[in-house]
Structure formats: C-alpha cells, structure tokens
Design a protein around this motif. Structure first.
Motif, PDB file in Angstrom:
ATOM      1  N   PRO A  65       4.038  -0.678  55.201  1.00  0.00           N
ATOM      2  CA  PRO A  65       4.113  -1.374  56.497  1.00  0.00           C
ATOM      3  C   PRO A  65       5.537  -1.370  57.077  1.00  0.00           C
ATOM      4  O   PRO A  65       5.713  -1.124  58.268  1.00  0.00           O
ATOM      5  CB  PRO A  65       3.646  -2.792  56.161  1.00  0.00           C
ATOM      6  CG  PRO A  65       2.788  -2.626  54.946  1.00  0.00           C
ATOM      7  CD  PRO A  65       3.394  -1.496  54.172  1.00  0.00           C
ATOM      8  N   ALA A  66       6.540  -1.600  56.227  1.00  0.00           N
ATOM      9  CA  ALA A  66       7.920  -1.641  56.733  1.00  0.00           C
ATOM     10  C   ALA A  66       8.364  -0.258  57.214  1.00  0.00           C
ATOM     11  O   ALA A  66       9.037  -0.129  58.253  1.00  0.00           O
ATOM     12  CB  ALA A  66       8.851  -2.149  55.627  1.00  0.00           C
ATOM     13  N   LEU A  67       7.957   0.788  56.477  1.00  0.00           N
ATOM     14  CA  LEU A  67       8.331   2.154  56.899  1.00  0.00           C
ATOM     15  C   LEU A  67       7.670   2.494  58.235  1.00  0.00           C
ATOM     16  O   LEU A  67       8.302   3.026  59.154  1.00  0.00           O
ATOM     17  CB  LEU A  67       7.906   3.175  55.835  1.00  0.00           C
ATOM     18  CG  LEU A  67       8.631   3.109  54.493  1.00  0.00           C
ATOM     19  CD1 LEU A  67       8.027   4.103  53.501  1.00  0.00           C
ATOM     20  CD2 LEU A  67      10.122   3.402  54.671  1.00  0.00           C
ATOM     21  N   LEU A  68       6.378   2.141  58.360  1.00  0.00           N
ATOM     22  CA  LEU A  68       5.651   2.460  59.594  1.00  0.00           C
ATOM     23  C   LEU A  68       6.237   1.678  60.775  1.00  0.00           C
ATOM     24  O   LEU A  68       6.337   2.191  61.893  1.00  0.00           O
ATOM     25  CB  LEU A  68       4.158   2.169  59.418  1.00  0.00           C
ATOM     26  CG  LEU A  68       3.455   3.125  58.433  1.00  0.00           C
ATOM     27  CD1 LEU A  68       2.070   2.624  58.061  1.00  0.00           C
ATOM     28  CD2 LEU A  68       3.349   4.539  59.017  1.00  0.00           C
ATOM     29  N   LYS A  69       6.675   0.445  60.521  1.00  0.00           N
ATOM     30  CA  LYS A  69       7.283  -0.370  61.585  1.00  0.00           C
ATOM     31  C   LYS A  69       8.563   0.306  62.096  1.00  0.00           C
ATOM     32  O   LYS A  69       8.795   0.405  63.299  1.00  0.00           O
ATOM     33  CB  LYS A  69       7.593  -1.763  61.014  1.00  0.00           C
ATOM     34  CG  LYS A  69       7.901  -2.787  62.064  1.00  0.00           C
ATOM     35  CD  LYS A  69       7.938  -4.177  61.447  1.00  0.00           C
ATOM     36  CE  LYS A  69       8.602  -5.122  62.456  1.00  0.00           C
ATOM     37  NZ  LYS A  69       9.149  -6.303  61.837  1.00  0.00           N
ATOM     38  N   ARG A  70       9.359   0.788  61.174  1.00  0.00           N
ATOM     39  CA  ARG A  70      10.606   1.459  61.573  1.00  0.00           C
ATOM     40  C   ARG A  70      10.297   2.734  62.357  1.00  0.00           C
ATOM     41  O   ARG A  70      10.952   3.052  63.338  1.00  0.00           O
ATOM     42  CB  ARG A  70      11.446   1.794  60.323  1.00  0.00           C
ATOM     43  CG  ARG A  70      12.001   0.546  59.653  1.00  0.00           C
ATOM     44  CD  ARG A  70      12.781   0.871  58.389  1.00  0.00           C
ATOM     45  NE  ARG A  70      14.075   1.475  58.694  1.00  0.00           N
ATOM     46  CZ  ARG A  70      15.131   1.431  57.895  1.00  0.00           C
ATOM     47  NH1 ARG A  70      15.048   0.784  56.736  1.00  0.00           N
ATOM     48  NH2 ARG A  70      16.260   2.005  58.232  1.00  0.00           N
ATOM     49  N   LEU A  71       9.276   3.453  61.904  1.00  0.00           N
ATOM     50  CA  LEU A  71       8.899   4.694  62.608  1.00  0.00           C
ATOM     51  C   LEU A  71       8.380   4.370  64.016  1.00  0.00           C
ATOM     52  O   LEU A  71       8.732   5.040  64.992  1.00  0.00           O
ATOM     53  CB  LEU A  71       7.850   5.465  61.797  1.00  0.00           C
ATOM     54  CG  LEU A  71       8.366   6.078  60.482  1.00  0.00           C
ATOM     55  CD1 LEU A  71       7.208   6.464  59.557  1.00  0.00           C
ATOM     56  CD2 LEU A  71       9.240   7.306  60.768  1.00  0.00           C
ATOM     57  N   HIS A  72       7.595   3.322  64.114  1.00  0.00           N
ATOM     58  CA  HIS A  72       7.085   2.887  65.427  1.00  0.00           C
ATOM     59  C   HIS A  72       8.230   2.519  66.363  1.00  0.00           C
ATOM     60  O   HIS A  72       8.146   2.730  67.571  1.00  0.00           O
ATOM     61  CB  HIS A  72       6.179   1.654  65.264  1.00  0.00           C
ATOM     62  CG  HIS A  72       4.740   2.016  65.112  1.00  0.00           C
ATOM     63  ND1 HIS A  72       4.046   2.760  66.042  1.00  0.00           N
ATOM     64  CD2 HIS A  72       3.857   1.734  64.122  1.00  0.00           C
ATOM     65  CE1 HIS A  72       2.811   2.920  65.627  1.00  0.00           C
ATOM     66  NE2 HIS A  72       2.669   2.328  64.464  1.00  0.00           N
ATOM     67  N   ALA A  73       9.286   1.975  65.784  1.00  0.00           N
ATOM     68  CA  ALA A  73      10.437   1.552  66.600  1.00  0.00           C
ATOM     69  C   ALA A  73      11.279   2.752  67.037  1.00  0.00           C
ATOM     70  O   ALA A  73      12.292   2.582  67.724  1.00  0.00           O
ATOM     71  CB  ALA A  73      11.276   0.554  65.811  1.00  0.00           C
TER      72      ALA A  73
END
Ligand code: SAM
Length: 285
Positions: free
Chosen positions: A80-88
C-alpha cells in the motif's frame, strides 16, 4: 528502432513516473546495464529483498539510495505504501538480490496491482540465470519451459515433474547445489535417459557446466547455485535409429556424419535424423 535517449553517450533523460523493474547481475557485478544505473540513479527509492545486500551492491556502483524492504514476508504490508508513492507521481525501482525480479523472485503482486491501478510499469532488462544458461547449454532453445523451483519433498517433486513429462520444449529448473543430487534422482525416475545440462555459478569464479544424460551425469561439485536444463520429450521416441544415433553422438561423431550413416542403414531421411539430433540430443553439428 532505437530512440535518441538510447545512444550510449547521451545524457540520461529524466525518468517518467512509475515502477521500474530493474535486473541486477547474477554474479559478475559488471553485468549491470548502463540504463539500470541511470534508472537506479533517477528513482526516489529502491524496493529490494534485502536492504543490506542491495545497499552494498549499489555502493559498488557509487549509488546511495533510500532502500525499502520488499520480499514475500513483507510484501502485503509494504505494497500500500509503495502504491501510494507511485500514485503521487514518484518513480520507484524494484530489484532482486540477483537477476530479474519476478523470475523466481518477489514482485508479481506489486506489478499486478500497479498495472491495474493504471501506474506505468517499465522493464529494465538484464541478467537472468535461466536465460544465461539456455544461451550456452546447446539444448534446443526454440521452445523452452521455465519451471523454476520445484517442491523440496520428493513425492511432490516427482508429481510436478510428471506434469512436465509430455512437453517437447527444453525444461529449465532452478535448484541449489546441495539439493541437486536428490533433484536429479527424481528427474531420472520420471524422464529416464534424457540429455541434461547443469549450469553452476554462472558468471562467478567457479562457473561450470556439466553435460550428459540423466542417470549418468554426476556433477563433481554440489555447491553453489544451479540451473538444470533437461531435453524435452522426444517426438520420435519410437524411431528404431534413435539408440544408434545416441551412441554415435556419444562417441563424438558429428550430427551430420551420424545422420548420413543412419539414413543409409535404416532407409530414412537424413534431414529428419539430423534435425532430431540437433533438437533433442547433445551434439556437435
Ligand atoms: N531472479 C533470478 C534470475 O533472474 O535468474 C533468480 C532468483 S532465484 C531466488 C535464485 C536461483 O536462481 C538459484 O537458486 C539458482 O537456481 C538460480 N541462479 C541465480 N544465480 C545463478 C548463477 N549465477 N548461476 C546459476 N544459477 C543461478
């Protein structure tokens, strides 16, 4: 067609946001690509199996990066944290301890989830032990099946091998040297006498290749990392000339000479025998 940014002496371009799947060396540290180094330099963080190991490897290339642990144990919690950073809009890299991520290594769920979330995922290709082994084994490479690691218990392994038994493609397996003997014993039970090549410690100091027939080949050393390649099921196992062909090739006769001799003796097509030798048996043309 290559674009301008692929010229060897061009300055690295700014990275597009997204997830970069970066291949690392499988032994020889010089087996890293220029583009891998550009990407690792440009990303804001690197997800990896072992932060200590990757930190040492990156330091060899003069890189110091933020490292985020991502392996089978931590993957579900870390995604989840990796995907959040990618989304950002960040660009992140995923690397393995060795070779190409996702090839008998973590990353499948991260790539799947990133893609279904509309995040760009970029391959940065490079070393892979299976492909390196196949490229030098001398077994048919037109069709191959990568089976990766099989179960460790003999009964489960034999049942996995049985599902592969009808395949005519060259079979590729990963195995640790200290389990090689048991692994080979099971392959003989299921496959009988097929050609086999063991590629050990590829690109490392003790790189070695063993070629022979299942049931006869005993590697001198059982240490290190191995790729085991086994010839696929022969499509013409009922050919009367096959045993003679095997014997001639084993005696060092070239495939061409053997094919000519057997074509006369058995009144069959020289081309068929020759093609069969190249495709299914360890030969010299
Ligand atoms: N992702 C890697 C790749 O692209 O090849 C594979 C990682 S998997 C966890 C490790 C296994 O790959 C080893 O147990 C061995 O079977 C194989 N392997 C990795 N490096 C190797 C090498 N230098 N020589 C032979 N086999 C190797």
């Amino acid at each position: 067609m290559m674009n301008d940014s692929s010229k060897v002496n061009s300055a690295p371009q700014a990275l597009q946001p997204g997830l970069y799947i970066v291949a690392m060396p499988i032994g020889n540290r010089r087996d890293i690509t220029l583009r891998a180094l550009d990407v690792l330099t440009g990303v804001s963080a690197v997800a990896c199996e072992d932060t200590r190991r990757t930190g040492i490897l990156l330091a060899d290339y003069g890189l110091k990066k933020t490292l985020l642990r991502y392996d089978d144990a931590s993957g579900a919690a870390a995604r989840p944290a990796l995907l959040k950073r990618l989304h950002a809009g960040e660009s992140l890299a995923l690397v393995s301890d060795a070779g190409t991520p996702l090839i008998a290594d973590p990353g499948y769920k991260l790539v799947t989830e990133a893609r279904s979330a509309g995040i760009a995922v970029f391959p940065v290709p490079g070393a892979c032990a299976a492909i390196a082994a196949l490229s030098v084994a001398g077994l048919p490479s037109d069709a191959f099946y990568f089976a990766g690691f099989l179960p460790r218990r003999s009964a489960a392994r034999q049942s996995a091998l049985r599902t592969l038994e009808p395949l005519t493609a060259t079979l590729l397996f990963y195995e640790a040297g200290n389990r090689l003997e048991e692994f080979l014993a099971d392959t003989v039970v299921v496959f009988g006498a097929r050609p086999v090549v063991i590629a050990r410690e590829i690109t490392k100091t003790f790189e070695s290749f063993y070629t022979g027939t299942l049931g006869e080949l005993t590697p001198e050393c059982t240490l290190g990392e191995c790729v085991v390649l086994i010839g696929g099921a022969s499509t013409s196992e009922n050919n009367a000339w096959e045993p003679a062909l095997k014997s001639l090739l084993a005696a060092g006769i070239s495939a061409k000479t053997a094919a000519a001799a057997l074509a006369d003796a058995f009144s069959v097509s020289k081309r068929d025998v020759y093609q069969h030798a190249l495709k299914h048996l360890p030969t010299r043309p």
